[in-house]
Design a protein around this motif. Structure first.
Motif, short mmCIF file in Angstrom:
data_model
loop_
_atom_site.label_atom_id
_atom_site.label_comp_id
_atom_site.label_asym_id
_atom_site.label_seq_id
_atom_site.Cartn_x
_atom_site.Cartn_y
_atom_site.Cartn_z
N ASP A 207 43.83 34.01 25.87
CA ASP A 207 44.63 32.82 25.60
C ASP A 207 44.86 32.68 24.10
O ASP A 207 44.52 33.57 23.31
CB ASP A 207 43.97 31.58 26.19
N SER A 208 45.45 31.56 23.68
CA SER A 208 45.78 31.36 22.26
C SER A 208 44.56 31.28 21.36
O SER A 208 44.65 31.49 20.16
CB SER A 208 46.62 30.08 22.11
N SER A 209 43.40 30.97 21.95
CA SER A 209 42.15 30.91 21.18
C SER A 209 41.38 32.22 21.25
O SER A 209 40.21 32.28 20.88
CB SER A 209 41.26 29.78 21.70
N ASP A 210 42.03 33.26 21.76
CA ASP A 210 41.43 34.58 21.91
C ASP A 210 40.24 34.56 22.88
O ASP A 210 39.32 35.36 22.75
CB ASP A 210 40.99 35.13 20.55
N GLU A 211 40.28 33.65 23.84
CA GLU A 211 39.26 33.59 24.88
C GLU A 211 39.74 34.32 26.13
O GLU A 211 40.94 34.44 26.37
CB GLU A 211 38.94 32.13 25.23
N ASP A 212 38.80 34.78 26.89
CA ASP A 212 39.13 35.49 28.13
C ASP A 212 39.90 34.55 29.07
O ASP A 212 39.43 33.46 29.40
CB ASP A 212 37.84 35.96 28.80
N ALA A 213 41.09 34.98 29.51
CA ALA A 213 41.92 34.15 30.38
C ALA A 213 41.91 34.63 31.82
O ALA A 213 42.69 34.14 32.65
CB ALA A 213 43.36 34.13 29.86
N SER A 214 41.06 35.58 32.15
CA SER A 214 40.99 36.06 33.53
C SER A 214 40.20 35.08 34.39
O SER A 214 39.51 34.19 33.88
CB SER A 214 40.32 37.44 33.57
N ASP A 215 40.31 35.24 35.70
CA ASP A 215 39.51 34.40 36.59
C ASP A 215 38.98 35.24 37.75
O ASP A 215 39.56 36.26 38.13
CB ASP A 215 40.32 33.21 37.12
N LEU A 216 37.86 34.78 38.28
CA LEU A 216 37.22 35.42 39.43
C LEU A 216 37.30 34.46 40.61
O LEU A 216 36.96 33.29 40.48
CB LEU A 216 35.76 35.74 39.11
N GLN A 217 37.75 34.98 41.76
CA GLN A 217 37.86 34.14 42.95
C GLN A 217 37.18 34.84 44.13
O GLN A 217 37.26 36.05 44.28
CB GLN A 217 39.32 33.86 43.30
N TYR A 218 36.52 34.03 44.95
CA TYR A 218 35.90 34.55 46.17
C TYR A 218 36.18 33.55 47.29
O TYR A 218 36.09 32.34 47.11
CB TYR A 218 34.39 34.78 45.98
N ILE A 219 36.55 34.10 48.44
CA ILE A 219 36.98 33.28 49.58
C ILE A 219 36.27 33.75 50.85
O ILE A 219 36.16 34.95 51.10
CB ILE A 219 38.50 33.37 49.78
N PHE A 220 35.81 32.79 51.64
CA PHE A 220 35.17 33.07 52.93
C PHE A 220 35.92 32.26 53.99
O PHE A 220 36.01 31.03 53.89
CB PHE A 220 33.70 32.68 52.91
N THR A 221 36.44 32.94 55.01
CA THR A 221 37.25 32.29 56.03
C THR A 221 36.71 32.63 57.42
O THR A 221 36.50 33.81 57.73
CB THR A 221 38.72 32.74 55.95
N LEU A 222 36.54 31.61 58.24
CA LEU A 222 36.10 31.80 59.63
C LEU A 222 37.16 31.19 60.54
O LEU A 222 37.52 30.02 60.39
CB LEU A 222 34.76 31.12 59.87
N THR A 223 37.67 31.98 61.48
CA THR A 223 38.69 31.51 62.41
C THR A 223 38.22 31.70 63.85
O THR A 223 37.40 32.56 64.15
CB THR A 223 40.02 32.26 62.21
N HIS A 224 38.78 30.88 64.72
CA HIS A 224 38.45 30.98 66.14
C HIS A 224 39.67 30.63 66.98
O HIS A 224 40.34 29.62 66.73
CB HIS A 224 37.30 30.04 66.50
N GLY A 225 39.98 31.48 67.96
CA GLY A 225 41.12 31.26 68.81
C GLY A 225 40.76 30.48 70.06
O GLY A 225 39.69 30.66 70.64
N PHE A 226 41.69 29.59 70.48
CA PHE A 226 41.52 28.80 71.69
C PHE A 226 42.69 29.12 72.61
O PHE A 226 43.83 28.73 72.33
CB PHE A 226 41.48 27.31 71.38
N GLY A 227 42.42 29.81 73.70
CA GLY A 227 43.50 30.20 74.58
C GLY A 227 44.39 31.24 73.92
O GLY A 227 43.97 32.01 73.06
N GLU A 228 45.66 31.26 74.33
CA GLU A 228 46.60 32.26 73.83
C GLU A 228 47.49 31.74 72.71
O GLU A 228 48.24 32.50 72.12
CB GLU A 228 47.49 32.75 74.98
N LYS A 229 47.41 30.45 72.39
CA LYS A 229 48.37 29.87 71.45
C LYS A 229 47.73 29.26 70.20
O LYS A 229 48.36 29.24 69.15
CB LYS A 229 49.21 28.80 72.16
N TRP A 230 46.52 28.72 70.32
CA TRP A 230 45.95 27.93 69.25
C TRP A 230 44.83 28.65 68.53
O TRP A 230 44.08 29.42 69.13
CB TRP A 230 45.41 26.60 69.78
N VAL A 231 44.70 28.38 67.23
CA VAL A 231 43.60 28.89 66.44
C VAL A 231 43.22 27.86 65.39
O VAL A 231 44.08 27.15 64.86
CB VAL A 231 43.96 30.23 65.77
#
Length: 339
Positions: A207-231
């Motif tokens: 960035d303009s202050s010569d600081e690290d401008a990168s970011d670290l992201q982590y995501i955890f997703t749990l899904t479950h289906g109900f019947g043939e149409k819904w999740v």
């Protein structure tokens, strides 16, 4: 949904080596990406609109506005390969309460825009055919197998593009920067799917202050289906950087309207006041299916002419046995081998 429509992902083991499914396989409405691709010659568009409200208690400001997030996915050349272009555009009003007179500022820009390619480097379903049932032991078939805990794994490499003087990014950055991520996916029984993403964005940017401008992201997703149409799904997203850090939670669901069309909704929130975040989204995913299954021919060592003569020979039995001999047998052969 972003996995990913859980019901659809739960049937992936049934289709062997292919990642293509008969119905749409969307990453919406979550923020994570599934390990699997859409399939060769499949063009898929995923987009939605959202309302956002933020309130920063210590710094005495709030933000309210709307935005759209979108993704275009294309299966190119091979089943494991997918090209992705995605982004998020937001317009809002920033209200500053820190002075005697409140000040309002209107802001509009891309929160992020990226393009890249994802490739499935490991698919546990490729070995599904080798895991044959035990015909002599019911107990052996019911026994838990540690191999089921091994997820599908894909890697992503691409680039972010940031414009100058963007209020949603660190001050002073602009242009292209590398982005890499890894995605894992467990397809459990009964419609349960668990996805994990780990990504590093704006690698090497300052960035303009010569600081690290990168970011670290982590995501955890749990899904479950109900019947043939819904999740339904639940998701946690962690963001760590010098510019912004947060722990976001999402809850929502999707409905399969037609095999190539899905609608979804989700709510996003956090548990801190620097700032508080509330986000309500609605979206849809549409697939243009140009996929064609490849016809795989097996070389049995004969020429095309010889093969035609063999098939036209009236004395040849299709299973490679003499028809008259089989008719005179007391019992049918236990196994035939197709040529």
């Amino acid at each position: 949904m972003k996995t990913y429509f859980a019901l659809i992902l739960s049937i992936i083991p049934l289709i062997g080596f292919a990642q293509y499914t008969d119905v749409i396989n969307s990453n919406r409405p979550g923020a994570s990406k599934s390990a699997y691709a859409v399939g060769v010659n499949v063009i898929q568009v995923e987009a939605g609109i959202y309302y956002v409200k933020e309130d920063h208690i210590p710094l005495q400001y709030d933000v309210s506005g709307v935005g759209t997030n979108f993704a275009a996915r294309y299966g190119l050349l091979w089943e494991p390969l997918e090209i992705i272009v995605d982004g998020n555009f937001q317009t809002d009003t920033y209200t500053d309460y820190s002075s005697t007179i409140d000040s309002d500022y209107t802001r509009s820009n891309m929160k992020y825009f990226s393009m890249g390619a994802k490739y499935l480097i490991y698919d546990p379903n490729k070995k599904a055919g080798e895991d044959k049932p035990n015909l002599y032991s019911w107990k052996a078939n019911r026994k838990f197998k540690w191999s089921r805990l091994i997820p599908a794994v894909s890697i992503y490499a691409g680039a972010n593009y940031d414009t100058e003087f963007n209020p949603y990014t660190p001050y002073g950055i602009e242009g292209f920067s590398p982005k890499v991520s890894i995605a894992t996916q467990h397809n459990f029984t009964n419609g349960w799917v668990f996805i994990m993403n780990l990504s590093k964005n704006r690698i090497g940017m300052k960035d303009s202050s010569d600081e690290d401008a990168s970011d670290l992201q982590y995501i955890f997703t749990l899904t479950h289906g109900f019947g043939e149409k819904w999740v339904a799904f639940g998701e946690y997203q962690g963001i760590k950087s010098n510019f912004y850090a947060d722990d976001l939670f999402r809850l929502g669901g999707a409905y399969l309207w037609k095999k190539n069309l899905q609608f979804d909704t989700a709510v996003t929130f956090n548990v801190k006041d620097t700032p508080t975040v509330f986000n309500l989204s609605f979206g849809a995913s549409y697939r243009l299916d140009l996929h064609k299954d490849k016809v795989i021919s097996e070389d049995n060592g004969t020429s095309a002419k010889e093969e035609a003569e063999r098939l036209n020979n009236k004395d040849y039995y299709k299973f490679g046995e003499d028809e008259d001999k089989d008719k005179n047998k007391d019992t049918a052969p236990t196994e035939y081998k197709m040529d």
